[in-house]
Design an enzyme around this catalytic site. Structure first.
Site, short mmCIF file in Angstrom:
data_model
loop_
_atom_site.label_atom_id
_atom_site.label_comp_id
_atom_site.label_asym_id
_atom_site.label_seq_id
_atom_site.Cartn_x
_atom_site.Cartn_y
_atom_site.Cartn_z
NE ARG A 68 4.36 -8.31 9.99
CZ ARG A 68 4.54 -8.87 8.82
NH1 ARG A 68 5.33 -9.93 8.73
NH2 ARG A 68 3.95 -8.40 7.75
CB THR A 109 -2.43 -1.42 6.05
OG1 THR A 109 -2.62 -2.82 6.34
CG2 THR A 109 -1.05 -0.98 6.51
N GLY A 110 -5.13 -0.99 4.96
CA GLY A 110 -6.16 -1.70 4.19
C GLY A 110 -7.53 -1.80 4.85
CE1 TYR A 146 -7.57 -18.21 0.35
CE2 TYR A 146 -8.00 -16.79 -1.53
CZ TYR A 146 -7.27 -17.09 -0.40
OH TYR A 146 -6.23 -16.28 0.00
CB SER A 166 10.70 -22.85 1.22
OG SER A 166 10.18 -21.71 1.89
CE LYS A 210 -7.38 -15.00 5.42
NZ LYS A 210 -7.62 -13.92 6.36
NE ARG A 224 5.05 -13.86 12.13
CZ ARG A 224 5.89 -13.51 11.16
NH1 ARG A 224 6.20 -14.39 10.23
NH2 ARG A 224 6.40 -12.30 11.11
NE ARG A 277 2.69 -8.78 0.97
CZ ARG A 277 2.56 -7.58 1.52
NH1 ARG A 277 1.44 -6.90 1.36
NH2 ARG A 277 3.56 -7.05 2.20
C1 HXC Z 1 7.16 -17.84 -2.73
C2 HXC Z 1 7.64 -16.57 -0.87
C3 HXC Z 1 7.04 -15.43 -1.47
C4 HXC Z 1 6.49 -15.58 -2.78
C5 HXC Z 1 7.79 -14.88 0.48
N1 HXC Z 1 8.08 -16.16 0.33
N2 HXC Z 1 7.14 -14.40 -0.60
N3 HXC Z 1 7.69 -17.76 -1.47
N4 HXC Z 1 6.57 -16.80 -3.36
N5 HXC Z 1 5.91 -14.56 -3.40
C6 HXC Z 1 8.80 -17.03 1.26
C7 HXC Z 1 10.20 -16.51 1.55
O1 HXC Z 1 11.10 -16.90 0.53
C8 HXC Z 1 10.49 -17.18 2.90
O2 HXC Z 1 10.83 -18.53 2.74
C9 HXC Z 1 9.13 -17.17 3.58
O3 HXC Z 1 8.16 -17.03 2.53
C10 HXC Z 1 8.98 -15.98 4.52
O4 HXC Z 1 9.21 -14.80 3.79
P1 HXC Z 1 9.72 -13.46 4.48
O5 HXC Z 1 9.73 -12.41 3.42
O6 HXC Z 1 10.98 -13.71 5.23
O7 HXC Z 1 8.56 -13.24 5.58
P2 HXC Z 1 8.04 -11.95 6.29
O8 HXC Z 1 9.03 -10.84 6.22
O9 HXC Z 1 7.54 -12.38 7.62
O10 HXC Z 1 6.79 -11.47 5.37
C11 HXC Z 1 5.61 -12.19 5.37
C12 HXC Z 1 4.94 -12.18 3.99
C13 HXC Z 1 4.78 -10.73 3.46
C14 HXC Z 1 3.61 -12.88 4.15
C15 HXC Z 1 5.81 -12.95 3.01
O11 HXC Z 1 4.15 -10.74 2.19
C16 HXC Z 1 3.96 -9.88 4.39
O12 HXC Z 1 4.50 -9.26 5.29
N6 HXC Z 1 2.60 -9.84 4.21
C17 HXC Z 1 1.68 -9.12 5.11
C18 HXC Z 1 0.53 -8.47 4.41
C19 HXC Z 1 -0.18 -9.30 3.35
O13 HXC Z 1 0.30 -10.34 2.92
N7 HXC Z 1 -1.36 -8.77 2.94
C20 HXC Z 1 -2.17 -9.43 1.97
C21 HXC Z 1 -3.35 -10.08 2.63
S1 HXC Z 1 -4.49 -10.32 1.35
P3 HXC Z 1 12.39 -19.05 2.76
O14 HXC Z 1 12.29 -20.53 2.64
O15 HXC Z 1 13.03 -18.39 1.58
O16 HXC Z 1 12.97 -18.60 4.06
C22 HXC Z 1 -5.37 -11.70 1.58
C23 HXC Z 1 -6.51 -11.73 0.59
C24 HXC Z 1 -7.05 -13.03 0.22
O17 HXC Z 1 -5.11 -12.52 2.41
C25 HXC Z 1 -8.21 -13.05 -0.74
C26 HXC Z 1 -8.20 -12.20 -1.97
C27 HXC Z 1 -9.46 -12.34 -2.79
P1 NAP Z 2 -3.23 -5.64 4.28
O1 NAP Z 2 -3.48 -4.18 4.19
O2 NAP Z 2 -1.92 -6.15 3.81
O3 NAP Z 2 -3.50 -6.08 5.78
C1 NAP Z 2 -2.79 -7.04 6.47
C2 NAP Z 2 -2.38 -6.44 7.81
O4 NAP Z 2 -1.88 -7.47 8.65
C3 NAP Z 2 -1.28 -5.40 7.69
O5 NAP Z 2 -1.64 -4.24 8.40
C4 NAP Z 2 -0.07 -6.06 8.34
O6 NAP Z 2 0.75 -5.09 8.99
C5 NAP Z 2 -0.74 -7.00 9.32
N1 NAP Z 2 0.10 -8.14 9.67
C6 NAP Z 2 0.66 -9.04 8.84
N2 NAP Z 2 1.39 -9.93 9.52
C7 NAP Z 2 1.24 -9.61 10.83
C8 NAP Z 2 1.74 -10.16 12.03
N3 NAP Z 2 2.54 -11.24 12.02
N4 NAP Z 2 1.40 -9.57 13.20
C9 NAP Z 2 0.60 -8.48 13.22
N5 NAP Z 2 0.09 -7.92 12.11
C10 NAP Z 2 0.42 -8.47 10.93
O7 NAP Z 2 -4.34 -6.46 3.46
P2 NAP Z 2 -5.93 -6.37 3.43
O8 NAP Z 2 -6.34 -6.62 2.04
O9 NAP Z 2 -6.41 -5.17 4.13
O10 NAP Z 2 -6.32 -7.67 4.27
C11 NAP Z 2 -7.00 -7.60 5.51
C12 NAP Z 2 -7.73 -8.89 5.79
O11 NAP Z 2 -8.72 -9.12 4.81
C13 NAP Z 2 -6.83 -10.13 5.77
O12 NAP Z 2 -7.27 -11.04 6.74
C14 NAP Z 2 -7.09 -10.71 4.40
O13 NAP Z 2 -6.82 -12.08 4.32
C15 NAP Z 2 -8.57 -10.41 4.27
N6 NAP Z 2 -9.09 -10.43 2.90
C16 NAP Z 2 -8.74 -9.44 2.04
C17 NAP Z 2 -9.28 -9.45 0.77
C18 NAP Z 2 -8.96 -8.39 -0.22
O14 NAP Z 2 -9.37 -8.51 -1.38
N7 NAP Z 2 -8.27 -7.32 0.14
C19 NAP Z 2 -10.15 -10.48 0.39
C20 NAP Z 2 -10.46 -11.46 1.31
C21 NAP Z 2 -9.94 -11.44 2.58
P3 NAP Z 2 2.32 -5.31 9.19
O15 NAP Z 2 2.85 -5.78 7.87
O16 NAP Z 2 2.83 -3.96 9.61
O17 NAP Z 2 2.46 -6.32 10.26
#
Ligand code: HXC
Ligand code: NAP
Length: 283
Positions: free
Chosen positions: A41, A19-20, A147, A106, A162, A68, A199
């Site tokens: 995943r 993705t992304g 950040y 949490s 990070k 992980r 998110r």
């Molecule tokens: C508070 C939260 C929450 C939220 C989840 N949790 N979302 N707590 N606020 N919004 C808590 C849950 O309640 C749970 O705790 C724990 O986190 C784990 O949540 P799960 O949903 O069970 O986890 P999981 O299914 O593994 O999903 C992981 C995830 C999800 C990180 C929560 O969002 C995900 O799959 N993300 C992957 C892709 C992603 O995040 N992409 C964005 C990257 S962008 P408890 O205690 O209730 O069990 C990025 C950019 C940065 O990094 C810079 C931008 C400029």
């Molecule tokens: P994204 O599309 O949500 O990408 C995150 C990817 O990580 C997803 O494909 C997700 O796939 C995978 N992933 C999450 N948990 C995983 C796990 N446990 N094992 C394997 N794969 C996992 O978001 P994005 O914006 O493209 O972000 C990509 C990278 O850029 C990240 O490191 C993010 O921190 C960084 N970044 C993004 C921005 C921005 O503005 N977009 C800015 C700064 C840095 P599954 O959910 O299927 O696992």
């Protein structure tokens, strides 16, 4: 900008490549001749991305893998070596993130993010390192964010993780250079993706305009711009770059840092008036 076969014969693993930004970088590497191994995943997401990436003519392997888990990662890397050959490049891109007031988190919420981002990068780097070492070297490229060094409220688990990845980047750049492994990082500012936006940009608040205003170039990054930078850093053209973090954010973090940067709100007429007063006073 790049020679067509810039990445020919390189096997590149992209975690979170379904993705992304991961997928966009994979697309570019494929066009430049790399063999691609992407993982995540969700199997259906990876399968769809593999089909899309193959359209560019690249050889692509897709695997379900949770970074992980050290076992999962080892299996993913072994399969990559068997099907595509020794790993030349590992792009640690997989991440998890969400916004939340820190006092509402949490323990599991904190741990989940740190596990994906920091432990996941560690697991993948460890497994890739063994293959690279046996084959005379390779490249690690880690995606952090600005950040990582400033910190940021409301994304504390991500900021901590990070920052850890940045420290790992600089540490391994020194420690593993003896194996011919270069380790660098890219720190992107905001680049719209579905994963990040759903998110991190709170629905209904319409903060996108304000986000752009924080950026001196007044716009978000384009995926192609990040893919260009990543292609360069993993290519042999960057063979003496090791331990560096390259920021790609349109100047955003520096604007927040400089004491007087907000003075761009002062209109030209006010600057003229101040200048006239200063000159009058000197006379
Ligand atoms: C508070 C939260 C929450 C939220 C989840 N949790 N979302 N707590 N606020 N919004 C808590 C849950 O309640 C749970 O705790 C724990 O986190 C784990 O949540 P799960 O949903 O069970 O986890 P999981 O299914 O593994 O999903 C992981 C995830 C999800 C990180 C929560 O969002 C995900 O799959 N993300 C992957 C892709 C992603 O995040 N992409 C964005 C990257 S962008 P408890 O205690 O209730 O069990 C990025 C950019 C940065 O990094 C810079 C931008 C400029
Ligand atoms: P994204 O599309 O949500 O990408 C995150 C990817 O990580 C997803 O494909 C997700 O796939 C995978 N992933 C999450 N948990 C995983 C796990 N446990 N094992 C394997 N794969 C996992 O978001 P994005 O914006 O493209 O972000 C990509 C990278 O850029 C990240 O490191 C993010 O921190 C960084 N970044 C993004 C921005 C921005 O503005 N977009 C800015 C700064 C840095 P599954 O959910 O299927 O696992």
């Amino acid at each position: 900008m790049f020679e067509k076969d810039l990445l020919k014969n390189k096997t590149v693993i992209i975690t979170g490549g379904g993705t992304g930004l991961g997928k966009s970088m994979a697309q570019r590497f494929g066009v430049l001749g790399a063999k691609l191994s992407i993982c995540g995943r969700r199997k259906e997401v990876i399968d769809t991305a593999v089909q899309e990436l193959k359209e560019s003519g690249a050889e692509v392997l897709g695997q379900q893998c949770d970074v992980r888990s050290g076992e999962d990662v080892q299996r993913m890397i072994d399969e990559t070596v068997t099907k595509l050959g020794p790993v030349s490049v590992l792009l640690n891109n997989a991440a998890g993130n969400f916004i939340s007031p820190t006092e509402r988190l949490s323990e599991n919420a904190f741990r989940t993010i740190v596990d994906i981002v920091l432990t996941g990068t560690f697991n993948s780097s460890m497994a890739a390192q063994k293959v690279m070492k046996e084959n005379g070297g390779g490249v690690m490229l880690n995606i952090v964010t600005t950040y990582a060094w400033t910190g940021s409220g409301y994304v504390v688990p991500s900021a901590c993780a990070k920052a850890g990845v940045l420290a790992m980047t600089r540490s391994l750049a020194v420690e593993w250079a003896k194996y011919g492994i270069r380790t660098n990082a890219i720190a992107p500012g905001p680049f719209p993706t579905e994963g990040a936006w759903t998110r991190l940009v709170p629905p209904g608040l319409k903060i996108e305009k304000r986000m752009k205003k924080r950026i001196p170039l007044q716009r978000f990054g384009e995926h192609e711009e990040l893919a260009n930078l990543a292609s360069f850093l993993i290519s042999d053209g960057a063979s003496y770059i090791n331990g560096e973090v390259v920021t790609i954010d349109g100047g955003e973090w520096l604007k927040g840092a400089g004491e007087f940067n907000d003075l761009d709100r002062i209109p030209e007429i006010a600057w003229k008036a101040m200048d006239a007063m200063r000159k009058k006073k000197k006379k």
